[in-house]
Design an enzyme around this catalytic site. Sequence first.
Site, PDB file in Angstrom:
ATOM      1  N   SER A   1       0.882  -1.245  -0.150  1.00 55.23           N
ATOM      2  CA  SER A   1       0.001   0.205   0.357  1.00 55.23           C
ATOM      3  C   SER A   1       0.544   1.412   0.001  1.00 55.23           C
ATOM      4  O   SER A   1       0.075   2.216   0.035  1.00 55.23           O
ATOM      5  CB  SER A   1      -0.892   0.055   1.272  1.00 55.23           C
ATOM      6  OG  SER A   1      -0.280   0.246   2.541  1.00 55.23           O
TER       7      SER A   1
ATOM      8  N   THR B   1      -2.077   2.739   3.060  1.00 56.92           N
ATOM      9  CA  THR B   1      -1.585   4.139   3.204  1.00 56.92           C
ATOM     10  C   THR B   1      -0.906   3.956   4.612  1.00 56.92           C
ATOM     11  O   THR B   1      -1.075   3.360   5.559  1.00 56.92           O
ATOM     12  CB  THR B   1      -2.601   5.140   3.459  1.00 56.92           C
ATOM     13  OG1 THR B   1      -3.203   5.458   2.331  1.00 56.92           O
ATOM     14  CG2 THR B   1      -2.003   6.667   3.831  1.00 56.92           C
TER      15      THR B   1
ATOM     16  N   THR C   1       1.755   6.826   0.463  1.00 53.65           N
ATOM     17  CA  THR C   1       0.887   6.045  -0.075  1.00 53.65           C
ATOM     18  C   THR C   1       0.996   5.580  -1.371  1.00 53.65           C
ATOM     19  O   THR C   1       1.441   6.580  -2.210  1.00 53.65           O
ATOM     20  CB  THR C   1      -0.768   6.550  -0.033  1.00 53.65           C
ATOM     21  OG1 THR C   1      -1.530   5.105  -0.178  1.00 53.65           O
ATOM     22  CG2 THR C   1      -0.992   7.366  -0.656  1.00 53.65           C
TER      23      THR C   1
ATOM     24  N   ARG D   1      -4.881   9.615 -11.082  1.00 53.49           N
ATOM     25  CA  ARG D   1      -5.878   9.639  -9.641  1.00 53.49           C
ATOM     26  C   ARG D   1      -5.291  10.129  -8.561  1.00 53.49           C
ATOM     27  O   ARG D   1      -3.954   9.855  -8.143  1.00 53.49           O
ATOM     28  CB  ARG D   1      -6.498   8.510  -9.451  1.00 53.49           C
ATOM     29  CG  ARG D   1      -7.551   8.434  -8.175  1.00 53.49           C
ATOM     30  CD  ARG D   1      -6.845   7.798  -7.160  1.00 53.49           C
ATOM     31  NE  ARG D   1      -7.672   7.950  -5.765  1.00 53.49           N
ATOM     32  CZ  ARG D   1      -7.410   7.319  -4.602  1.00 53.49           C
ATOM     33  NH1 ARG D   1      -6.309   7.181  -4.320  1.00 53.49           N
ATOM     34  NH2 ARG D   1      -8.181   7.492  -3.573  1.00 53.49           N
TER      35      ARG D   1
ATOM     36  N   THR E   1      -6.226   7.290   6.707  1.00 51.08           N
ATOM     37  CA  THR E   1      -6.246   6.011   5.825  1.00 51.08           C
ATOM     38  C   THR E   1      -7.696   5.724   5.194  1.00 51.08           C
ATOM     39  O   THR E   1      -8.596   6.148   5.963  1.00 51.08           O
ATOM     40  CB  THR E   1      -5.485   4.972   6.388  1.00 51.08           C
ATOM     41  OG1 THR E   1      -6.173   4.128   7.697  1.00 51.08           O
ATOM     42  CG2 THR E   1      -4.104   4.925   6.801  1.00 51.08           C
ATOM     43  N   GLY E   2      -7.569   4.923   4.269  1.00 50.04           N
ATOM     44  CA  GLY E   2      -9.022   4.399   3.737  1.00 50.04           C
ATOM     45  C   GLY E   2      -9.505   5.242   2.571  1.00 50.04           C
ATOM     46  O   GLY E   2      -8.523   5.586   1.788  1.00 50.04           O
TER      47      GLY E   2
HETATM   48  N1  GLY Z   1      -6.215   7.069   1.508  1.00 47.88           N
HETATM   49  C1  GLY Z   1      -5.343   6.760   0.379  1.00 47.88           C
HETATM   50  C2  GLY Z   1      -5.945   7.141  -0.773  1.00 47.88           C
HETATM   51  O1  GLY Z   1      -7.111   6.999  -0.878  1.00 47.88           O
HETATM   52  O2  GLY Z   1      -5.164   7.029  -1.799  1.00 47.88           O
END
Ligand code: GLY
Length: 356
Positions: A84, A204, A222, A232, A255-256
Amino acid sequence: MQNKIKRRTFLRSTASAGVGALLTGKLSRQDAVAASVGKPVVIASANGLEATARAMELLQQGKDALDAVIAGVSLVEADPKDNSVGYGGLPNEEGVVELDASVMHGPTGRGGCVAALRNILHPSQVARRVMERTDHVLLVGEGALRFARAHGFKEQELLTEESRAAWLKWKENLSPQDDWLPPHDRDSKGIGKVWEAFRRHYGTINCNALDAQGNLSGCTTTSGLAFKIPGRVGDSPILGAGLYVDNDVGAAGSTGRGEANLLACSSVLVVEFMRQGKSPEEACLLACRRIVNQTKMKRLLDDDGRPNFDVRFYALNKRGEFGSASIWSGGRFAVNTGEAQSRLVDSAYLFKRAEK
Ligand code: GLY
C-alpha cells in the site's frame, strides 16, 4: 505553549467514549494515554509498528518530530511486503506505481506534498524537499519527478513481481468482455467474474509525532487506490484531508477511502475538533460521523444506509494524548510512548462489522 485542551475534559471524554475500543496489550488505553503526557509520543496506522519504533528512537535522541516521522515511514516505503506504500505498492490500471505523500511541520507551520509521483522510492522525502526548497506546497506527476531528479533522488522500478502479478490477476479478471484471460482449462466457466477476490485496496501509512521539545509533525505516504485511473490523486498528499498539523493543538491523518476524505477535508476537521476541547478519539469519531452524513450516493451505502467503505483517523494532541477511530470496527493503530517495541491499540468505531 498555548494549551487549550484541559486535562479534566480529556479524562471525562475518554471515560465516556467507550466505543468498542479495547487495548491489545497490558495497559488500558486510558493508562497508555496518561503515561504519554509530557513525553515524546508517536502514533501511526496499523502498518506502522516498525515506523513508530524507529521514530521513537530518534525522538529520544532529541530529534525533531518531522525527522522522526519521515525516518519511520521511509522504512515502510522501502518495504516490498507492504503493498500500500512505496516499493511494492499496487500500481494504477496500467501497471505503473504512482505515489502520493505529504508532510507538515508544526513549529514552522510549513507543509510539502507530491502526488502521482513515479519511480521514486521515498515520496515523503521529496515532499519534505518541496516544503524546504520551493515556494510551493504541492507538485504532481512529471513536474514532481523532475524536481526529485533535480535534487538527486534516484529513479527505480517500484513494481515488485508480487505487485505485478496482483495487477495482472486483476486485469485478467476485470471483465468477461475483453481479451485478457486468467489461467484456465477446458472446463473453466465464468472467466473474468471473480469480483470478490479484487476488492479495491486503499492502504497508506500516516505517522504523527510529538517531540521532546513539545513540537508536532506528521507525514502520510501511499501508493493510493489499487488499479486507479492514472493521475488519480487521493487524500494523502492533500493537506487538510490526509494530514493536518497545528503546532498549538494537534496532528491528525487518515487512511482509507481517499475520495470520501477529500470531500470532507477531515484531517483539518479533526484538529479543529481538538481545538474545541474534544479528545483525539472523540475528534476522530466526529470526523467519521461527518463522512457518514456526507455520503448520499446509494452506490456507496449498504442496505442500512451506512457507508460500504471505511475511513480511519489517527490523532495526537499537544499534550501527548492520542486516539484513533474508523467508520467500521476492526481497526487498530500503532503507538509508541517510549518503549523499545511499539504496540497496536484498537481504534474506536461507529458501526460494528457483522461477524462472518
Ligand atoms: N487514503 C489513501 C488513498 O485514498 O489514496
